[in-house]
Design a protein around this motif. Structure first.
Motif, PDB file in Angstrom:
ATOM      1  N   ILE A   7       0.839  -1.204   0.000  1.00 21.85           N
ATOM      2  CA  ILE A   7       0.000   0.000   0.000  1.00 21.85           C
ATOM      3  C   ILE A   7       0.873   1.253   0.000  1.00 21.85           C
ATOM      4  N   ASP A   8       1.917   1.261   0.811  1.00 24.35           N
ATOM      5  CA  ASP A   8       2.827   2.418   0.855  1.00 24.35           C
ATOM      6  C   ASP A   8       3.449   2.657  -0.520  1.00 24.35           C
ATOM      7  N   SER A   9       3.819   1.566  -1.201  1.00 19.15           N
ATOM      8  CA  SER A   9       4.406   1.679  -2.533  1.00 19.15           C
ATOM      9  C   SER A   9       3.395   2.242  -3.525  1.00 19.15           C
ATOM     10  N   ALA A  10       2.131   1.820  -3.388  1.00 21.33           N
ATOM     11  CA  ALA A  10       1.073   2.322  -4.273  1.00 21.33           C
ATOM     12  C   ALA A  10       0.839   3.810  -4.063  1.00 21.33           C
ATOM     13  N   VAL A  11       0.810   4.250  -2.802  1.00 20.17           N
ATOM     14  CA  VAL A  11       0.604   5.667  -2.504  1.00 20.17           C
ATOM     15  C   VAL A  11       1.764   6.500  -3.050  1.00 20.17           C
ATOM     16  N   ALA A  12       2.988   5.997  -2.901  1.00 17.55           N
ATOM     17  CA  ALA A  12       4.155   6.720  -3.415  1.00 17.55           C
ATOM     18  C   ALA A  12       4.086   6.837  -4.940  1.00 17.55           C
ATOM     19  N   LEU A  13       3.659   5.765  -5.618  1.00 19.85           N
ATOM     20  CA  LEU A  13       3.502   5.825  -7.074  1.00 19.85           C
ATOM     21  C   LEU A  13       2.438   6.844  -7.451  1.00 19.85           C
ATOM     22  N   LEU A  14       1.322   6.849  -6.731  1.00 20.90           N
ATOM     23  CA  LEU A  14       0.249   7.793  -7.034  1.00 20.90           C
ATOM     24  C   LEU A  14       0.750   9.231  -6.878  1.00 20.90           C
ATOM     25  N   GLN A  15       1.533   9.494  -5.851  1.00 18.89           N
ATOM     26  CA  GLN A  15       2.065  10.847  -5.674  1.00 18.89           C
ATOM     27  C   GLN A  15       2.963  11.240  -6.851  1.00 18.89           C
ATOM     28  N   THR A  20       3.407  14.497 -12.156  1.00 20.16           N
ATOM     29  CA  THR A  20       3.880  14.424 -13.539  1.00 20.16           C
ATOM     30  C   THR A  20       2.708  14.713 -14.472  1.00 20.16           C
ATOM     31  N   GLN A  21       2.775  15.802 -15.229  1.00 20.64           N
ATOM     32  CA  GLN A  21       1.665  16.171 -16.114  1.00 20.64           C
ATOM     33  C   GLN A  21       1.373  15.052 -17.105  1.00 20.64           C
ATOM     34  N   SER A  22       0.086  14.737 -17.270  1.00 24.85           N
ATOM     35  CA  SER A  22      -0.297  13.620 -18.151  1.00 24.85           C
ATOM     36  C   SER A  22      -1.646  13.873 -18.798  1.00 24.85           C
ATOM     37  N   PHE A  23      -1.791  15.035 -19.443  1.00 24.82           N
ATOM     38  CA  PHE A  23      -3.011  15.283 -20.195  1.00 24.82           C
ATOM     39  C   PHE A  23      -3.157  14.217 -21.288  1.00 24.82           C
ATOM     40  N   SER A  24      -4.380  13.973 -21.715  1.00 24.87           N
ATOM     41  CA  SER A  24      -4.636  12.960 -22.736  1.00 24.87           C
ATOM     42  C   SER A  24      -3.752  13.193 -23.955  1.00 24.87           C
ATOM     43  N   GLU A  26      -0.604  13.077 -23.867  1.00 26.56           N
ATOM     44  CA  GLU A  26       0.680  13.621 -23.411  1.00 26.56           C
ATOM     45  C   GLU A  26       1.162  12.855 -22.173  1.00 26.56           C
ATOM     46  N   GLU A  27       1.002  11.525 -22.195  1.00 28.48           N
ATOM     47  CA  GLU A  27       1.224  10.717 -20.982  1.00 28.48           C
ATOM     48  C   GLU A  27       2.609  10.066 -20.920  1.00 28.48           C
ATOM     49  N   ASP A  28       3.560  10.564 -21.710  1.00 32.20           N
ATOM     50  CA  ASP A  28       4.880   9.918 -21.764  1.00 32.20           C
ATOM     51  C   ASP A  28       5.522   9.789 -20.385  1.00 32.20           C
ATOM     52  N   GLY A  29       5.436  10.847 -19.595  1.00 33.87           N
ATOM     53  CA  GLY A  29       6.085  10.848 -18.287  1.00 33.87           C
ATOM     54  C   GLY A  29       5.483   9.843 -17.334  1.00 33.87           C
ATOM     55  N   THR A  30       4.162   9.779 -17.279  1.00 32.97           N
ATOM     56  CA  THR A  30       3.531   8.809 -16.366  1.00 32.97           C
ATOM     57  C   THR A  30       3.696   7.382 -16.887  1.00 32.97           C
ATOM     58  N   ALA A  31       3.747   7.205 -18.193  1.00 34.67           N
ATOM     59  CA  ALA A  31       4.008   5.865 -18.735  1.00 34.67           C
ATOM     60  C   ALA A  31       5.360   5.361 -18.235  1.00 34.67           C
ATOM     61  N   LEU A  32       6.359   6.229 -18.236  1.00 32.57           N
ATOM     62  CA  LEU A  32       7.695   5.831 -17.767  1.00 32.57           C
ATOM     63  C   LEU A  32       7.683   5.507 -16.277  1.00 32.57           C
ATOM     64  N   LEU A  33       6.938   6.271 -15.502  1.00 31.35           N
ATOM     65  CA  LEU A  33       6.841   5.978 -14.063  1.00 31.35           C
ATOM     66  C   LEU A  33       6.244   4.597 -13.820  1.00 31.35           C
ATOM     67  N   ILE A  34       5.200   4.261 -14.560  1.00 31.23           N
ATOM     68  CA  ILE A  34       4.544   2.959 -14.393  1.00 31.23           C
ATOM     69  C   ILE A  34       5.481   1.833 -14.816  1.00 31.23           C
ATOM     70  N   GLY A  97      -4.467  16.438  -5.517  1.00 30.61           N
ATOM     71  CA  GLY A  97      -3.756  16.544  -6.777  1.00 30.61           C
ATOM     72  C   GLY A  97      -4.583  16.088  -7.959  1.00 30.61           C
ATOM     73  N   LEU A  98      -4.273  16.637  -9.129  1.00 27.18           N
ATOM     74  CA  LEU A  98      -4.964  16.309 -10.363  1.00 27.18           C
ATOM     75  C   LEU A  98      -4.791  14.835 -10.697  1.00 27.18           C
ATOM     76  N   GLY A  99      -5.911  14.135 -10.875  1.00 30.23           N
ATOM     77  CA  GLY A  99      -5.863  12.717 -11.200  1.00 30.23           C
ATOM     78  C   GLY A  99      -5.783  11.796  -9.999  1.00 30.23           C
ATOM     79  N   SER A 100      -5.790  12.367  -8.793  1.00 31.74           N
ATOM     80  CA  SER A 100      -5.710  11.525  -7.590  1.00 31.74           C
ATOM     81  C   SER A 100      -6.913  10.599  -7.478  1.00 31.74           C
ATOM     82  N   ASN A 101      -8.087  11.157  -7.729  1.00 32.54           N
ATOM     83  CA  ASN A 101      -9.348  10.412  -7.628  1.00 32.54           C
ATOM     84  C   ASN A 101      -9.726   9.771  -8.962  1.00 32.54           C
ATOM     85  N   ASP A 102      -9.494  10.483 -10.046  1.00 31.67           N
ATOM     86  CA  ASP A 102      -9.865  10.042 -11.393  1.00 31.67           C
ATOM     87  C   ASP A 102      -8.653  10.002 -12.291  1.00 31.67           C
ATOM     88  N   ALA A 103      -8.057   8.829 -12.430  1.00 29.48           N
ATOM     89  CA  ALA A 103      -8.411   7.593 -11.757  1.00 29.48           C
ATOM     90  C   ALA A 103      -7.159   6.989 -11.142  1.00 29.48           C
TER      91      ALA A 103
END
Length: 356
Positions: A7-15, A20-24, A26-34, A97-103
């Motif tokens: 759970i701690d790892s999941a929360v850290a990833l979500l933060q 990291t900006q990821s408008f539709s 334009e998700e290159d940065g979040t793709a790399l994080l995942i 934060g933007l995208g915290s809830n969705d999704a």
């Protein structure tokens, strides 16, 4: 790895995703994080554009396939924000934060559940997870573009905020553009066949239209005129009025049926759908996946909001961490306790389903 550590790892990833900006599209940065997060956990994965996907380690082609899906793109922050939308601060039990809830919360929850079962042998289903792009824009390079690269999907969980209740049906969407025409000319002279007056009949038709088949979970198919455009200046009678109509379709009608009916019956000069691909979706209450959820005390309901379920033809369940009413709001947040409770619920539900 303990559940708390997961759970701690999941929360850290979500933060990190929030920051990291990821408008539709334009998700290159979040793709790399995942990608980095999954690879650190020993997961073999693939990438197509900004869609990240992986199969369970002991994939068996003779078994049916369960899809776990959520998206890592976001809308743009609205003007009502009073906080930095990219500051993933935890305050008073809320992760902002933007995208915290969705999704984001649902995405990291499903990723955590996938990792939990990645090396499991003897499951009733294979699992594929897709962290997808372009959900918010219904773009061409999201989950819809992945289906041709995946084996046939038998059942799916789509992660969107549902308070971890079971959305067993979801309305489809058809947006129509319509035109009502008339005679153009000078306001001092033109008295008949005026498009602005002609549109009254059309608006009354839309106000009064009802579709006979009502869903137990989704209610009636809903038709709403949402935009009207006409005229350029005070002394010019316009030649036409343009309308936009939003139709939310229950599971008793196909989008094609709705389009055929509109074209045949609406009193206007032109009407056409923008797209027919965003169909309604459902999963029977008797399905083993739903039964696994209800056995955990989760309620079932029908969802009026659209998700990537619309591009799936298999039975699909919308289930996620957070509250849909917070989506796209200013100062978006998810409660940390929702993540702490949601991840174990995902895992418990899959334990029941995959061992059935």
């Amino acid at each position: 790895m303990s559940l708390k550590t997961q759970i701690d790892s999941a929360v850290a990833l979500l933060q990190s995703l929030i920051e990291t900006q990821s408008f539709s599209s334009e998700e290159d940065g979040t793709a790399l994080l995942i990608i980095n997060w999954l690879e650190e956990k020993g997961i073999t994965l693939s990438r197509k554009r900004n869609n990240i996907y992986a199969f369970n380690k002991h994939y068996d082609a003779s078994k049916p396939l369960l899809l776990l899906n959520s998206h890592h793109d976001t809308v743009k922050p609205n003007k009502g924000y009073t906080r930095d939308p990219y500051n993933a601060e935890i305050k008073d039990g809320k992760l902002y934060g933007l995208g915290s809830n969705d999704a984001g919360a649902s995405l990291v929850g499903l990723l955590t559940a996938f990792v939990h079962f990645y090396e499991r042998e003897g499951m009733s289903h294979n699992i594929v997870i897709v962290a997808s792009a372009e959900e918010e824009s219904s773009g061409p390079n999201g989950l819809n573009s992945m289906l041709e690269h995946l084996p046939e999907i038998d059942v799916a969980i789509v992660g969107e905020p549902t308070l971890m209740n079971l959305a067993i049906a979801e309305k489809g969407l058809v947006v129509f553009d319509a035109v009502v025409k008339g005679t153009a000319g000078h306001a001092a002279h033109i008295k008949e066949n005026m498009a602005i007056y002609n549109v009254i009949e059309t608006l009354q038709w839309f106000e009064n239209i009802t579709f006979e088949k009502v869903s137990d979970t989704l209610g009636a198919t809903k038709v709403t005129v949402t935009q009207i455009n006409a005229g350029s200046q005070h002394n010019v009678v316009p030649s036409q009025v343009e309308l936009v109509i939003d139709v939310r379709v229950n599971e008793h009608y196909s989008n094609q049926e709705i389009a055929d009916y509109m074209v045949a019956n609406v009193p206007c000069d032109i009407i056409q759908p923008r797209s027919l691909r965003l169909n309604s979706s459902r999963i029977p209450k008797e399905h083993k996946l739903v039964q696994a959820g209800t056995a955990l005390g989760r309620e079932t309901y029908g969802s009026p909001t659209l998700s990537d379920q619309a591009c799936l033809s298999c039975p699909s369940l919308k289930l996620g961490i957070g509250d849909s009413t917070r989506s796209h709001m200013a100062d978006e947040f998810v409660y940390v306790h929702e993540i702490e409770q949601g991840i174990p619920l995902y895992i418990e539900l899959l334990e029941k389903f995959l061992n059935a």
